[in-house]
Design a protein around this motif. Structure first.
Motif, PDB file in Angstrom:
ATOM      1  N   MET A  68       0.860  -1.185   0.000  1.00  0.00           N
ATOM      2  CA  MET A  68       0.000   0.000   0.000  1.00  0.00           C
ATOM      3  C   MET A  68       0.905   1.247   0.000  1.00  0.00           C
ATOM      4  SD  MET A  68      -2.964   1.083   2.732  1.00  0.00           S
ATOM      5  CE  MET A  68      -3.624  -0.537   2.692  1.00  0.00           C
ATOM      6  N   PRO A  69       0.654   2.184  -0.886  1.00  0.00           N
ATOM      7  CA  PRO A  69       1.495   3.385  -0.952  1.00  0.00           C
ATOM      8  C   PRO A  69       1.422   4.217   0.327  1.00  0.00           C
ATOM      9  CG  PRO A  69       0.133   3.168  -2.916  1.00  0.00           C
ATOM     10  CD  PRO A  69      -0.326   2.140  -1.948  1.00  0.00           C
ATOM     11  N   ARG A  70       2.486   4.955   0.568  1.00  0.00           N
ATOM     12  CA  ARG A  70       2.559   5.769   1.785  1.00  0.00           C
ATOM     13  C   ARG A  70       1.506   6.873   1.825  1.00  0.00           C
ATOM     14  NH1 ARG A  70       7.167   5.192   4.999  1.00  0.00           N
ATOM     15  NH2 ARG A  70       8.807   3.983   4.020  1.00  0.00           N
ATOM     16  N   ALA A  71       1.135   7.391   0.672  1.00  0.00           N
ATOM     17  CA  ALA A  71       0.128   8.461   0.641  1.00  0.00           C
ATOM     18  C   ALA A  71      -1.216   7.955   1.160  1.00  0.00           C
ATOM     19  CB  ALA A  71      -0.022   9.010  -0.780  1.00  0.00           C
ATOM     20  N   ILE A  72      -1.561   6.739   0.790  1.00  0.00           N
ATOM     21  CA  ILE A  72      -2.822   6.169   1.268  1.00  0.00           C
ATOM     22  C   ILE A  72      -2.737   5.905   2.762  1.00  0.00           C
ATOM     23  CG2 ILE A  72      -4.337   4.160   1.112  1.00  0.00           C
ATOM     24  CD1 ILE A  72      -3.692   4.057  -1.873  1.00  0.00           C
ATOM     25  N   GLU A  73      -1.601   5.412   3.226  1.00  0.00           N
ATOM     26  CA  GLU A  73      -1.419   5.171   4.660  1.00  0.00           C
ATOM     27  C   GLU A  73      -1.510   6.472   5.448  1.00  0.00           C
ATOM     28  OE1 GLU A  73       2.129   2.992   5.495  1.00  0.00           O
ATOM     29  OE2 GLU A  73       1.652   1.428   4.071  1.00  0.00           O
ATOM     30  N   ALA A  74      -0.926   7.531   4.919  1.00  0.00           N
ATOM     31  CA  ALA A  74      -0.967   8.827   5.607  1.00  0.00           C
ATOM     32  C   ALA A  74      -2.393   9.361   5.661  1.00  0.00           C
ATOM     33  CB  ALA A  74      -0.053   9.824   4.903  1.00  0.00           C
TER      34      ALA A  74
END
Length: 105
Positions: free
Chosen positions: A1-7
């Motif tokens: 999962m990309p970091r932008a989605i996690e953030a």
């Protein structure tokens, strides 16, 4: 999962925290009313006004966590954050005004 989605989901969890605290306060208002000690009307109105923004924020945040679609995430994230910020701003400004006007005793 990309970091932008996690953030974005992490910010959504903070929005859920704020909405959850608001709900606990609502339960406290109801419990106080059931015991016969209501708070002043301006305080109650300000609390309900902030809820008008925090309830949709919580809804958008739950939807933010339930989807994996990037386009939907791009739409829900700003809605959740702005509604949360609006609710907190209404809450803080309203109670500051009530305290300055001497309405909360």
């Amino acid at each position: 999962m990309p970091r932008a989605i996690e953030a974005r989901r992490l910010a959504g969890k903070f929005v859920l925290l704020v909405a959850g605290v608001w709900i606990m306060g609502l339960v406290a208002f109801i419990a106080a009313g059931a015991q016969g000690s209501w708070l002043p009307l301006p305080n109650l109105l300000i609390y309900l006004a902030s809820g008008a923004a925090l309830i949709p924020a919580g809804y958008f945040s739950v939807r933010l966590h339930a989807t994996d679609d990037r386009e939907v995430l791009d739409q829900l994230f700003p809605r959740a954050v702005w509604c949360c910020l609006a609710g907190v701003a209404i809450f803080a400004a309203g109670f500051f005004l009530v305290l300055q006007l001497g309405g909360a005793k």
